[in-house]
Design a protein around this motif. Structure first.
Motif, short mmCIF file in Angstrom:
data_model
loop_
_atom_site.label_atom_id
_atom_site.label_comp_id
_atom_site.label_asym_id
_atom_site.label_seq_id
_atom_site.Cartn_x
_atom_site.Cartn_y
_atom_site.Cartn_z
N LEU A 1 0.87 -1.15 0.00
CA LEU A 1 -0.04 -0.02 -0.09
C LEU A 1 1.14 1.42 0.05
O LEU A 1 1.92 1.28 0.82
N ALA A 2 0.54 2.02 -0.90
CA ALA A 2 1.32 3.36 -0.92
C ALA A 2 0.90 4.33 0.10
O ALA A 2 -0.19 4.86 0.41
N GLY A 3 1.76 4.59 0.97
CA GLY A 3 1.31 5.25 2.24
C GLY A 3 1.07 6.79 1.94
O GLY A 3 0.18 7.68 2.43
N HIS A 4 2.05 7.48 1.28
CA HIS A 4 1.84 8.96 1.08
C HIS A 4 2.54 9.28 -0.37
O HIS A 4 3.34 8.62 -0.82
N ALA A 5 2.47 10.32 -0.85
CA ALA A 5 3.22 11.11 -2.01
C ALA A 5 3.98 12.07 -1.68
O ALA A 5 3.49 12.98 -1.00
N GLN B 1 9.17 9.13 -7.38
CA GLN B 1 8.32 8.55 -6.73
C GLN B 1 6.98 8.50 -7.43
O GLN B 1 6.19 7.43 -7.48
N ALA B 2 6.64 9.65 -7.86
CA ALA B 2 5.24 9.76 -8.64
C ALA B 2 5.14 8.92 -9.81
O ALA B 2 4.44 8.29 -10.34
N LEU C 1 5.04 5.08 -8.54
CA LEU C 1 3.62 4.93 -8.03
C LEU C 1 2.58 4.79 -9.30
O LEU C 1 1.64 3.69 -9.31
N ASP C 2 2.91 5.62 -10.24
CA ASP C 2 2.01 5.49 -11.53
C ASP C 2 2.23 4.21 -12.21
O ASP C 2 1.30 3.50 -12.72
N ARG C 3 3.34 3.71 -12.29
CA ARG C 3 3.61 2.50 -13.06
C ARG C 3 3.14 1.17 -12.00
O ARG C 3 2.65 0.18 -12.77
#
Length: 371
Positions: free
Chosen positions: A294-298, A304-305, A308-310
């Motif tokens: 689970l991605a906790g935060h941006a 990182q962006a 997370l997009d991939r």
């Protein structure tokens, strides 16, 4: 041990997705609370994700989380890509152990035990408790722009160390891992991995790091990532060699940790760009593995962006936290705990005939799956 005895392809067979049938049962149970659909927003999704990960409906409360932090120094820091001096990550570790870092403060407030694993700190191992340094692979890592960060044998050792830590946490009853990292030069390694795996240029993924570097430092960091990319692209088909080439011991161990957590059905909250980079490598190894993370935060890092997009991962929070150590992931923990509590404790009414029939069908599918 031979130079290469670890076959990452095994993870594709070992990792299963969280139980889809139970997720449907969680959805049906949620419908019986009487609350309008989506009234709880993403908390509904979180509760269903946890139920599927735990293989339980209703979901169990999160009672034994742990902050697991991998630490290391990176040789690329000697090129002036960070506000911190090269080889000083041990100071960040001591700050965490003394309870003075942002992550340590939050962990204490949320009653979360902290575990730090030294993979490649540039200090005498005797300066730290033996439990912290027992998995250490080497002292610092190679410069990713001109040399491999690890030998292949060291990469395998680090990867297996991460797997061993995941097994230890699962065996100890940890029901949710909050993953963090402490390093100097780690965001440069992470951005290089992400750029290589996403097929993008260095300038697109080069951020300001945890210390908010100035423009000259940013240019040095961008050049280091560019040169690291040239070395990473030829080995994109071999994920362990890729980690050895530009990842370093801490990122390699984190990748092994994430994959073994998926094998052991231990859900993980990712922190910043470093854990996102490791998750991206892990996705290349086993495409089902990200369902356990689970991605906790941006944060503020552009790499990182991209990652997370991939990964098709939607972060829970957007607070632009950049200090690392698991701070941003810890901020997301209360949301996950709230989702578990709501999913477990909201009263439910009697199922309709349609819902009862759906549950009976799901139960029969489980029996068939078991046989």
């Amino acid at each position: 041990m031979s130079e290469r005895s670890l076959d990452l392809d095994d993870f594709s067979d070992l990792i299963e997705r969280p139980h889809g049938t139970l997720r449907r049962q969680a959805e049906e149970r949620r419908a019986l609370t009487g609350l309008p659909p989506r009234a709880l927003g993403r908390l509904d999704d979180l509760g269903e994700w946890l139920g599927a990960a735990q293989s339980r409906v209703p979901v169990q409360p999160v009672t034994t989380p742990r902050l697991v932090v991998f630490a290391g120094d990176h040789g690329i820091a000697r090129q002036g890509v960070s506000t911190r001096e090269a080889g000083t990550a041990s100071a960040l570790v001591r700050e965490t152990l003394d309870g003075l870092s942002p992550a340590a403060v939050l962990a204490r407030r949320f009653d979360v035990p902290v575990r730090v694993i030294d993979m490649s700190l540039d200090c005498d191992p005797g300066e730290l408790p033996a439990e912290i340094s027992r998995h250490r692979v080497r002292r610092s890592g190679g410069r990713l722009d001109t040399e491999d960060t690890l030998t292949l044998a060291e990469a395998e050792q680090a990867f297996r160390a991460g797997m061993a830590v995941a097994d230890e946490e699962a065996d100890a009853g940890t029901d949710l891992v909050v993953l963090g990292d402490l390093s100097v030069g780690g965001t440069t390694a992470a951005a290089t991995l992400i750029a290589a795996l996403c097929g993008t240029d260095a300038s697109v993924v080069t951020g300001r790091g945890g210390g908010g570097i100035d423009d000259r430092t940013w240019m040095r960091k961008c050049a280091a990532i560019r040169d690291g990319l040239r070395r990473a692209r030829p080995v994109l088909g071999d994920q362990l060699q890729l980690l050895a080439t530009v990842g370093g011991a801490d990122l390699t161990a984190m990748t092994g940790f994430l994959l073994q957590c998926a094998v052991r059905h231990t859900p993980v909250i990712l922190d910043g760009v470093v854990s996102a980079a490791c998750a991206l490598v892990g996705q290349r190894v086993a495409f089902r593995a990200p369902d356990w993370w689970l991605a906790g935060h941006a944060g503020a890092e552009p790499a990182q962006a991209k990652a997370l997009d991939r990964l098709a991962a939607d972060p829970l929070l957007e607070q632009e936290v950049a200090v690392g150590g698991g701070t941003g992931a810890l901020l997301a923990l209360p949301l996950v705990r709230a989702a578990a509590a709501l999913a477990a404790e909201l009263p439910v009414g009697q199922p309709t005939a349609e819902t009862a029939a759906s549950q009976a069908t799901a139960a029969s599918h489980e029996v068939l799956d078991a046989t």
